[in-house]
Scaffold this active site. Structure first.
Site, PDB file in Angstrom:
ATOM      1  N   HIS A 124      34.015  33.961  46.194  1.00  0.00           N
ATOM      2  CA  HIS A 124      34.380  35.324  45.655  1.00  0.00           C
ATOM      3  C   HIS A 124      33.336  35.965  45.050  1.00  0.00           C
ATOM      4  O   HIS A 124      32.437  35.470  44.651  1.00  0.00           O
ATOM      5  CB  HIS A 124      35.684  35.134  44.412  1.00  0.00           C
ATOM      6  CG  HIS A 124      36.151  36.586  43.926  1.00  0.00           C
ATOM      7  ND1 HIS A 124      35.277  37.075  42.968  1.00  0.00           N
ATOM      8  CD2 HIS A 124      37.211  37.081  44.024  1.00  0.00           C
ATOM      9  CE1 HIS A 124      36.213  38.268  42.555  1.00  0.00           C
ATOM     10  NE2 HIS A 124      37.307  38.149  43.115  1.00  0.00           N
ATOM     11  N   ASP A 201      34.762  26.884  40.252  1.00  0.00           N
ATOM     12  CA  ASP A 201      35.666  28.024  40.176  1.00  0.00           C
ATOM     13  C   ASP A 201      36.934  27.900  40.450  1.00  0.00           C
ATOM     14  O   ASP A 201      37.360  27.661  41.658  1.00  0.00           O
ATOM     15  CB  ASP A 201      35.171  29.273  40.763  1.00  0.00           C
ATOM     16  CG  ASP A 201      35.883  30.367  40.925  1.00  0.00           C
ATOM     17  OD1 ASP A 201      36.699  30.541  40.335  1.00  0.00           O
ATOM     18  OD2 ASP A 201      35.473  31.516  41.674  1.00  0.00           O
ATOM     19  N   GLN A 204      41.757  30.445  41.547  1.00  0.00           N
ATOM     20  CA  GLN A 204      42.758  30.139  42.348  1.00  0.00           C
ATOM     21  C   GLN A 204      43.403  28.923  42.529  1.00  0.00           C
ATOM     22  O   GLN A 204      44.504  28.519  43.422  1.00  0.00           O
ATOM     23  CB  GLN A 204      42.483  30.555  43.945  1.00  0.00           C
ATOM     24  CG  GLN A 204      41.906  32.218  44.040  1.00  0.00           C
ATOM     25  CD  GLN A 204      43.018  33.134  43.659  1.00  0.00           C
ATOM     26  OE1 GLN A 204      44.152  32.625  43.606  1.00  0.00           O
ATOM     27  NE2 GLN A 204      42.764  34.120  43.490  1.00  0.00           N
ATOM     28  N   LYS A 227      45.773  35.185  36.327  1.00  0.00           N
ATOM     29  CA  LYS A 227      46.334  34.590  37.523  1.00  0.00           C
ATOM     30  C   LYS A 227      47.221  33.301  37.443  1.00  0.00           C
ATOM     31  O   LYS A 227      47.794  32.720  38.207  1.00  0.00           O
ATOM     32  CB  LYS A 227      45.201  33.987  38.418  1.00  0.00           C
ATOM     33  CG  LYS A 227      44.232  35.036  39.015  1.00  0.00           C
ATOM     34  CD  LYS A 227      43.231  34.659  39.738  1.00  0.00           C
ATOM     35  CE  LYS A 227      42.044  35.607  39.942  1.00  0.00           C
ATOM     36  NZ  LYS A 227      42.454  36.843  40.846  1.00  0.00           N
ATOM     37  N   CYS A 365      37.466  40.898  47.769  1.00  0.00           N
ATOM     38  CA  CYS A 365      36.196  40.629  46.925  1.00  0.00           C
ATOM     39  C   CYS A 365      35.275  39.216  47.617  1.00  0.00           C
ATOM     40  O   CYS A 365      34.917  38.411  46.873  1.00  0.00           O
ATOM     41  CB  CYS A 365      36.169  40.243  45.487  1.00  0.00           C
ATOM     42  SG  CYS A 365      36.854  41.697  44.614  1.00  0.00           S
TER      43      CYS A 365
END
Ligand code: 7TS
Length: 407
Positions: A124, A201, A204, A227, A365
């Protein structure tokens, strides 16, 4: 079969019970942001109704209650990703802020011109641009782990990308554009064998699977509350204590100090050293409530149901002629990106919306991913545990409608 009582679960999410353009809302844009259960909304509202005060600074009762709730939320986040100590959880605005913090406070003081930062082709923008900025500031170089056509990392030359100059590897756990689950644990072992610290990261990942940072042994792990069914404007940075201790504060201000004079300022201990100014107290409380909610349902149960949704959606969508799924990795979570032959994804999104179906269209993104496939954008359906098999049928019907209109 799903172990979830979806009917009851969906009544916890008032926003889902509405019509859009005369159709029941089908919300399939969960990778952009998730919806919030009443348990989270009430936790935030009750905080403002009963407890609102600033934290860490008042002897009065409300301030004590606000502080207890805020620190209680930190304890929940700690448990959520199995972190050893509360000192290792820093509240931030979200994944983006956490990555910028690590880039500027951890990497910048030790990086020089010619050093390297290793990321992957499927990151991302939040895990690309902060590193590019650091490269501009220092003369360091960005190195990129390539990807394959199916949307997996190409690790055939991975060992060569881990060099004596690599100051950090920053890698997504789950790709937001493709849904690919990356083999971060194995990659961390290899990076650590060369003394390279690793940031993961997890924006998600945490809404969709059980994450254990001690098991991963990553040095930093970042995620956003919004999220994972919590409010916007709150997120968390996990960092190993020994690294956080050595890092200078990122921002200065109130709460991150022990004492201030014009001659000398003494910084506060962890985690407060990294939380300058009045924090997002209500957001943190909402994040704690979201964690309670997920854990009550059982994160493994949520993951199983979403897996079933993804498998079914993948089968049904790939059976439609003229539709191409972008991202067909073996290990995937909750994201189905696709192209309908001859139709721009934005038109797909607009026609879906006319039928009450919310999906995201665009580059997500993750423009380098689009560049890799030579496409401007995809249409992306992304699932959460409150989605139903009927909604997969709405997705399929939406695709067929688009094809009819463009036939
Ligand atoms: N990392 C990943 C993998 C993401 O998917 C996102 C947001 C971020 C970082 C940034 O998170 P933020 O909360 O700080 O903005 N992804 C998306 C998306 O897929 N659609 O909208 C936002």
């Amino acid at each position: 079969m799903s172990k979830l009582d979806l009917h009851t679960i969906r009544t916890d999410f008032p926003i889902l019970d509405q019509q859009v353009n005369g159709y029941p809302l089908v919300y399939l844009d969960n990778a952009a942001t998730s919806q919030k259960p009443i348990q989270v909304i009430d936790a935030v509202a009750n905080y403002y109704r009963k407890d609102n005060a600033n934290v860490h600074r008042g002897v009065h009762r409300l301030s004590q209650r606000a502080t207890d709730a805020y620190e209680g939320a930190r304890e929940k986040v700690r448990g959520f990703v199995n972190v050893r100590s509360d000192k290792e959880i820093i509240f931030v605005r979200g994944a983006t802020e956490a990555i910028n913090l690590v880039a500027q406070s951890f990497v910048r003081p030790q990086i020089q011109a010619g050093d390297e930062i290793l990321i992957s082709h499927m990151e991302h923008h939040a895990n690309i641009v902060p590193w590019q900025m650091l490269c501009e500031q220092t003369g360091a170089q960005l190195k990129v782990i390539p990807m394959t056509k199916v949307g997996e990392l190409d690790l055939s030359n991975f060992d060569d990308l881990l060099t004596t100059k690599t100051k950090i590897m920053a890698i997504g756990h789950v790709s937001n554009a493709l849904g690919t689950i990356n083999p971060v644990k194995e990659m961390i072992v290899k990076a650590h064998a060369k003394n390279i610290p690793v940031l993961v990261d997890g924006a998600q990942a945490v809404p969709h699977m059980v994450v254990d940072v001690q098991d991963l042994d990553c040095d930093f792990y970042v995620f956003s509350g919004h999220k994972m069914f919590a409010p916007t404007g709150i997120g968390a940075l996990f960092g190993k204590q020994e690294l956080l201790e050595e890092m200078p504060p990122w921002q200065g201000g109130g709460d991150m100090i022990l004492s201030v004079s014009f001659e000398h300022t003494q910084y506060n201990e962890l985690p407060y050293k990294f939380e300058a100014g009045t924090p997002n107290i209500s957001g943190a409380i909402g994040m704690g409530a979201a964690i309670d909610y997920m854990q009550n349902l059982g994160i493994a149960n949520l993951a199983q149901h979403e897996h079933d949704l993804l498998i079914t959606a993948t089968e049904k969508v790939s059976a439609i002629e003229g539709v191409r799924i972008i991202g067909t990795a073996k290990e995937k979570a909750s994201v189905l990106s696709f192209m309908i032959e001859g139709v721009h994804p934005h038109d797909v999104g607009t026609i879906f919306d006319q039928q009450g179906v919310a999906i995201r269209t665009g580059h997500h993104c993750a423009q380098p991913v689009m560049q890799f496939y030579g496409i401007p954008a995809t249409a992306r359906a992304s699932f959460a545990f409150y989605n139903t098999m009927d909604e997969i049928d709405d997705l399929v019907a939406g695709i067929k409608k688009v094809q009819e209109l463009f036939a």
